[in-house]
Design a protein around this motif. Structure first.
Motif, short mmCIF file in Angstrom:
data_model
loop_
_atom_site.label_atom_id
_atom_site.label_comp_id
_atom_site.label_asym_id
_atom_site.label_seq_id
_atom_site.Cartn_x
_atom_site.Cartn_y
_atom_site.Cartn_z
N ASP A 179 202.05 36.02 61.93
CA ASP A 179 203.10 35.28 62.64
C ASP A 179 203.56 34.05 61.85
N ARG A 180 202.62 33.46 61.10
CA ARG A 180 202.92 32.24 60.36
C ARG A 180 203.27 32.52 58.90
N GLY A 181 203.29 33.79 58.51
CA GLY A 181 203.70 34.15 57.16
C GLY A 181 202.69 33.79 56.08
N THR A 182 201.39 33.83 56.42
CA THR A 182 200.37 33.54 55.42
C THR A 182 199.43 34.73 55.29
N ARG A 183 198.70 34.78 54.20
CA ARG A 183 197.81 35.90 53.94
C ARG A 183 196.42 35.62 54.49
N LEU A 184 195.68 36.71 54.72
CA LEU A 184 194.33 36.60 55.27
C LEU A 184 193.34 37.31 54.37
N LEU A 185 192.30 36.58 54.00
CA LEU A 185 191.14 37.16 53.30
C LEU A 185 189.96 37.18 54.26
N VAL A 186 189.29 38.32 54.36
CA VAL A 186 188.11 38.46 55.20
C VAL A 186 186.90 38.74 54.33
N ASP A 187 185.86 37.94 54.50
CA ASP A 187 184.58 38.15 53.84
C ASP A 187 183.78 39.12 54.72
N GLY A 188 183.67 40.36 54.26
CA GLY A 188 183.00 41.39 55.04
C GLY A 188 181.59 41.70 54.57
N ALA A 189 180.97 40.77 53.83
CA ALA A 189 179.63 41.03 53.30
C ALA A 189 178.62 41.39 54.38
N GLN A 190 178.72 40.72 55.54
CA GLN A 190 177.77 40.97 56.62
C GLN A 190 178.26 42.00 57.63
N SER A 191 179.55 42.23 57.69
CA SER A 191 180.06 43.14 58.71
C SER A 191 180.03 44.60 58.28
N VAL A 192 180.37 44.89 57.05
CA VAL A 192 180.45 46.29 56.61
C VAL A 192 179.12 47.02 56.78
N PRO A 193 177.96 46.39 56.52
CA PRO A 193 176.71 47.11 56.71
C PRO A 193 176.36 47.40 58.17
N HIS A 194 176.93 46.64 59.12
CA HIS A 194 176.42 46.67 60.48
C HIS A 194 177.43 47.04 61.55
N LEU A 195 178.71 47.02 61.23
CA LEU A 195 179.75 47.29 62.23
C LEU A 195 180.71 48.36 61.73
#
Length: 394
Positions: A179-195
Motif C-alpha cells: 500500500d505504501r509502495g515499499t519492498r518487504l524482506l522476510v527473514d525466514g530462517a526460523q519459519s521455514v523449518p517449522h511452519l
C-alpha cells in the motif's frame, strides 16, 4: 512418515536430548546418504562440462534447486543459492541502489544478521527506523505502519523470533508495504523449518532462509526474489552468458546470482531434507512444535524462580522457549543441564543483543528449541531438571 518413526534417522538422539535446533538442526540419515551418493557416484561441477558426470550433476543440482523453491511456494520467482540467511540478506543490501535519504524499517526482534546490515547503511546516509515489540514479543502493526514513510525503500522483518518463538503477521505487513509502495524482506530462517511457508501467499519481495536449520547441511541457504531485480553480489564463472575483453552479459534467471561453484552436494542434500519434511507434512511439524512448546511453557511457568519470556502457549509460535533461572547465569544453567542430564540448550543473547537490552536481560536467556526428533518425555526431563535447579536456589 510418522514422527514416532523418524528418530531412528537421527543417531545423536540416542545419547542426549538435543534442544538447540533454532541454532542448527540435526541431519537425518537419508540427507547424509544423498550427499555421499553425489561424492561417490557422480561428483562433477555443474553448468560447465558436457561429459556424463557433469551432465548428471547439473541435472540433479537444478532439480534440487527447483525442489527447494517449490518447498517455499516460490515457483513463480527466482531462487538464488546462498551459504546461509546472512549471505542472502547481505545480497539484498548489496543489490539495491541506495541513495542518501533512503530509509529502512526493521524491528528489535531481529537476529543480528537482519539488523547489522541495515545499521551499516547509515554510513551511506540511509536512515534506519526500528520498531519495538511489547514485552511478549508482539508487534503493533500501527507502529510499523507509522514508521513507513515516503522515503522508505524497504521493510525487513523476521518471520519468527529466534528468541521468543513469536510468529509475526508477515502477510499483513506485506499489505502495508504494498500500500505504501515499499519492498518487504522476510527473514525466514526460523519459519521455514517449522511452519508451512508460501512466499507467494505472503506477498514479500525477498525471502531469506538457511538449510542448516531445516535438516539440511551447513553452508546452504537461499534468497528468493519475487522479481530478479537485484544486482548480483558476485560476478564470475557460471554467472555469465558471454564475455569479451570489453564487457560481459549476465546469464538469465538464477544463474546470474550464482557465480563460482555452488555447494552442489549441499543443495542436493537440502532438497532431500525438504522431501523428508514433506513426507512428515509441515502441518504435522507445526502442531508437534506447538504441543511441545505449550508443555514446556506450562511446566516451567509452574516452577518457583523460573521466568518464561514471551507470549503464552496459546499464541501462534514455533517451538522456541526462552527462560531464566533466578540467581543463575544462563550459561551456568546450560552447563548444568548438559552435565547433569545430557540436555543441550542455547544460552546467552542468541545474536539478539538489542532485544535482550529492551527486555531487561543483560545476560540473555536459556533457550530450548524443539524439532521433529524431540519427544514429550524429553520435555518432561528438561522441566524436572530445571525444577531440581530451582529447589537448590530457593
Amino acid at each position: 512418515m510418522r514422527l514416532e518413526d523418524c528418530r531412528a534417522d537421527f543417531p545423536i538422539t540416542r545419547d542426549l536430548i538435543y534442544l538447540d535446533s533454532a541454532a542448527t538442526s540435526l541431519t537425518p540419515k537419508p540427507v547424509v546418504q544423498t550427499m555421499v551418493e553425489y561424492d561417490l557416484r557422480y561428483r562433477a561441477n555443474v553448468g560447465r562440462g558436457v561429459h556424463r558426470l557433469a551432465a548428471v550433476a547439473t541435472h540433479r543440482y537444478r532439480d534440487a534447486r527447483d525442489a527447494v523453491k517449490s518447498f517455499i511456494g516460490g515457483e513463480d520467482g527466482t531462487l538464488a543459492v546462498t551459504r546461509n540467511t546472512t549471505e542472502a540478506i547481505g545480497a539484498v543490501v548489496a543489490g539495491l541502489a541506495w541513495q542518501r535519504g533512503d530509509r529502512v524499517v526493521t524491528t528489535l526482534l531481529e537476529h543480528h544478521s537482519n539488523l547489522l546490515p541495515w545499521l551499516r547503511l547509515r554510513e551511506r546516509g540511509v536512515a534506519v527506523d526500528i520498531v519495538q515489540p511489547d514485552a511478549d514479543g508482539r508487534l503493533d502493526l500501527a507502529d510499523l505502519e507509522a514508521a513507513v514513510r515516503d522515503e522508505t525503500r524497504l521493510v525487513a522483518v523476521t518471520h519468527a523470533s529466534n528468541v521468543l518463538g513469536t510468529v509475526l503477521p508477515v502477510r499483513e505487513i506485506a499489505g502495508i508495504c504494498h500500500d505504501r509502495g515499499t519492498r518487504l524482506l522476510v527473514d525466514g530462517a526460523q519459519s521455514v523449518p517449522h511452519l508451512p511457508v508460501d512466499v507467494a501467499d505472503i506477498g514479500c519481495d525477498y525471502f531469506c532462509f538457511s538449510g542448516h536449520k531445516m535438516l539440511g547441511p551447513t553452508g546452504t541457504g537461499g534468497l528468493w526474489m519475487r522479481r530478479p531485480d537485484l544486482e548480483p553480489l558476485f560476478v564470475g564463472g557460471g554467472a555469465v552468458e558471454s564475455v569479451t575483453a570489453g564487457g560481459y552479459t549476465l546469464a538469465p534467471g538464477e544463474q546470474r546470482y550464482e557465480a563460482g561453484t555452488p555447494p552442489i552436494a549441499g543443495i542436493i542434500g537440502l532438497a532431500r531434507a525438504t522431501a523428508y519434511l514433506r513426507e512428515i507434512g509441515m502441518d504435522t511439524v507445526r502442531r508437534h512444535d506447538e504441543r511441545l512448546a505449550a508443555r514446556l511453557i506450562d511446566g516451567l511457568a509452574a516452577l518457583d524462580g523460573i521466568t518464561v519470556m514471551g507470549a503464552d502457549a496459546e499464541t501462534e509460535r514455533i517451538g522456541v522457549v526462552s527462560f531464566t533461572v533466578r540467581g543463575m547465569h544462563p550459561h551456568e544453567v546450560a552447563q548444568v543441564l548438559d552435565e547433569a542430564a545430557a540436555i543441550l540448550v542455547r544460552s546467552g543473547h542468541h545474536c539478539c543483543q538489542p532485544l535482550m537490552e529492551h527486555l531487561g536481560l543483560p545476560d540473555g536467556t536459556v533457550r530450548a528449541s524443539t524439532y521433529i526428533y524431540n519427544t514429550e518425555e524429553e520435555i518432561d526431563m528438561l522441566i524436572a531438571t530445571v525444577e531440581e535447579l530451582s529447589r537448590r536456589i530457593v
